[in-house]
Scaffold this motif. Structure first.
Motif, PDB file in Angstrom:
ATOM      1  N   HIS A   1       2.475   5.100   4.829  1.00  0.00           N
ATOM      2  CA  HIS A   1       2.822   6.462   4.419  1.00  0.00           C
ATOM      3  C   HIS A   1       1.553   7.279   4.170  1.00  0.00           C
ATOM      4  O   HIS A   1       1.435   8.432   4.634  1.00  0.00           O
TER       5      HIS A   1
ATOM      6  N   THR B   1       4.258  14.321  10.697  1.00  0.00           N
ATOM      7  CA  THR B   1       5.571  14.109  10.086  1.00  0.00           C
ATOM      8  C   THR B   1       6.115  12.772  10.576  1.00  0.00           C
ATOM      9  O   THR B   1       5.620  12.198  11.557  1.00  0.00           O
ATOM     10  N   GLY B   2       7.175  12.285   9.898  1.00  0.00           N
ATOM     11  CA  GLY B   2       7.791  11.045  10.337  1.00  0.00           C
ATOM     12  C   GLY B   2       8.354  11.153  11.739  1.00  0.00           C
ATOM     13  O   GLY B   2       8.278  10.216  12.535  1.00  0.00           O
TER      14      GLY B   2
ATOM     15  N   GLN C   1      12.814   8.254  13.304  1.00  0.00           N
ATOM     16  CA  GLN C   1      12.255   8.755  12.042  1.00  0.00           C
ATOM     17  C   GLN C   1      12.877   8.053  10.857  1.00  0.00           C
ATOM     18  O   GLN C   1      12.196   7.785   9.863  1.00  0.00           O
ATOM     19  N   SER C   2      14.169   7.706  10.970  1.00  0.00           N
ATOM     20  CA  SER C   2      14.841   7.033   9.852  1.00  0.00           C
ATOM     21  C   SER C   2      14.264   5.644   9.622  1.00  0.00           C
ATOM     22  O   SER C   2      14.118   5.202   8.477  1.00  0.00           O
TER      23      SER C   2
ATOM     24  N   SER D   1      11.003   6.033   7.860  1.00  0.00           N
ATOM     25  CA  SER D   1      11.245   6.353   6.453  1.00  0.00           C
ATOM     26  C   SER D   1      11.601   5.093   5.665  1.00  0.00           C
ATOM     27  O   SER D   1      11.101   4.892   4.544  1.00  0.00           O
ATOM     28  N   ARG D   2      12.447   4.234   6.250  1.00  0.00           N
ATOM     29  CA  ARG D   2      12.830   2.998   5.549  1.00  0.00           C
ATOM     30  C   ARG D   2      11.635   2.076   5.360  1.00  0.00           C
ATOM     31  O   ARG D   2      11.494   1.433   4.322  1.00  0.00           O
TER      32      ARG D   2
ATOM     33  N   GLU E   1       8.444   3.030   5.135  1.00  0.00           N
ATOM     34  CA  GLU E   1       7.524   3.618   4.163  1.00  0.00           C
ATOM     35  C   GLU E   1       8.039   3.490   2.736  1.00  0.00           C
ATOM     36  O   GLU E   1       7.246   3.326   1.800  1.00  0.00           O
ATOM     37  N   THR E   2       9.347   3.580   2.559  1.00  0.00           N
ATOM     38  CA  THR E   2       9.909   3.479   1.206  1.00  0.00           C
ATOM     39  C   THR E   2      10.150   2.046   0.775  1.00  0.00           C
ATOM     40  O   THR E   2      10.491   1.781  -0.377  1.00  0.00           O
TER      41      THR E   2
END
Length: 291
Positions: free
Chosen positions: A22, A31-32, A43-44, A47-48, A50-51
């Motif tokens: 991230h 951006t993602g 992108q999803s 995001s998963r 990175e989180t």
């Protein structure tokens, strides 16, 4: 010191891989969605990762880090960190919420698998169990769990049984291969009444002649090539699933997968494909118990 610097310097407790990725993305001004297009990843999913809501595969960690311009040593450490995370055992009961959900989760993992290698030293392989045999195994496991958790509800048995039986539908796919390895002691253990053991033996005999199934048995007198510690299921080269009393344990680590493949191959050295004499022996045994 930044988390990227921690990864670079090899500190004892570097930040999670997702956090570092991230930060690298933010520093790159992407951006993602933009990063996703660069590496052909949604992108999803980024995001998963990175989180930390989904584990990052070592190859994905390397691909993302290189796309973000990370130095070679940082890329190597991120890949190593992702691999170390994968080499951990995950309790599917905790992840899925119940024994039944665990069975369903394993079924989802099996959905895309082409080769199954399963070893069992104590009970018949789950994919080869008759419904009566499977029910007895699940009830026995549930009784142990209930002794420790008195509020455990018996209603989970039919649900878990249904989920386990549905898993067997994969056997009907001719493009999949199944390598089942049992010890002779599995047949000697009267898990169910004699008439149901006879039905289970018949089921094994039927599976043994199925073109996509290889069923081998380790005779009782065969010398050990490796300790027969517990059963496991190896799904392609993707993961290992270990059934315990009230859950399934899974690992996707490359080192763990290599270890269990080695174990399966060593165990198979003691096995025989000439299983009819062994099955006949126990068929006579259980028939005698009915007389």
């Amino acid at each position: 010191m930044t988390d990227e610097q921690s990864i670079r310097n090899g500190d004892a407790a570097p930040a999670p891989v997702g956090v570092v990725l991230h930060q690298l993305r933010i520093e790159a001004g992407l951006t993602g969605a933009e990063l996703g297009r660069m590496v052909e990843m949604s992108q999803s999913k980024i995001s998963r990762i990175e989180t930390g809501s989904t584990p990052v595969a070592p190859e994905d960690a390397g691909r993302l880090a290189r796309a973000l311009g990370a130095p070679a040593d940082v890329v190597a450490r991120l890949v190593e960190s992702a691999e170390a995370t994968q080499n951990r055992l995950t309790d599917m009961r905790s992840a899925a919420g119940s024994v039944t959900a665990s069975q369903r989760s394993v079924a989802r993992m099996e959905a895309g698998v082409r080769e199954f290698r399963v070893f069992q030293p104590a009970v018949v392989v789950g994919l080869a169990q008759t419904s009566d045999y499977a029910r007895a195994v699940l009830v026995a496991a549930h009784e142990v769990r209930k002794a420790a958790i008195p509020e455990a509800d018996n209603v989970v048995i039919p649900e878990a049984l249904s989920a386990r039986v549905r898993r067997q539908e994969v056997l009907d796919d001719p493009d999949r291969r199944f390598f089942f390895l049992l010890t002779e002691s599995v047949l000697a253990s009267a898990v169910v009444a004699p008439e149901f053991m006879l039905a289970q033996i018949k089921r094994l005999r039927q599976l043994a002649v199925q073109p996509n199934v290889t069923l081998r048995i380790i005779p009782a007198a065969a010398p050990w090539t490796i300790a027969q510690l517990h059963g496991f299921e190896l799904l392609d080269s993707k993961c290992v699933v270990i059934d315990v009393y009230n859950s399934s344990i899974i690992t996707t680590g490359a080192q763990d997968i290599a270890l269990y493949r080695h174990a399966f191959d060593r165990l198979d050295e003691s096995a025989t494909s000439d299983i009819d004499p062994i099955l006949d022996k126990y068929r006579r045994h259980y028939r005698n118990l009915l007389d």
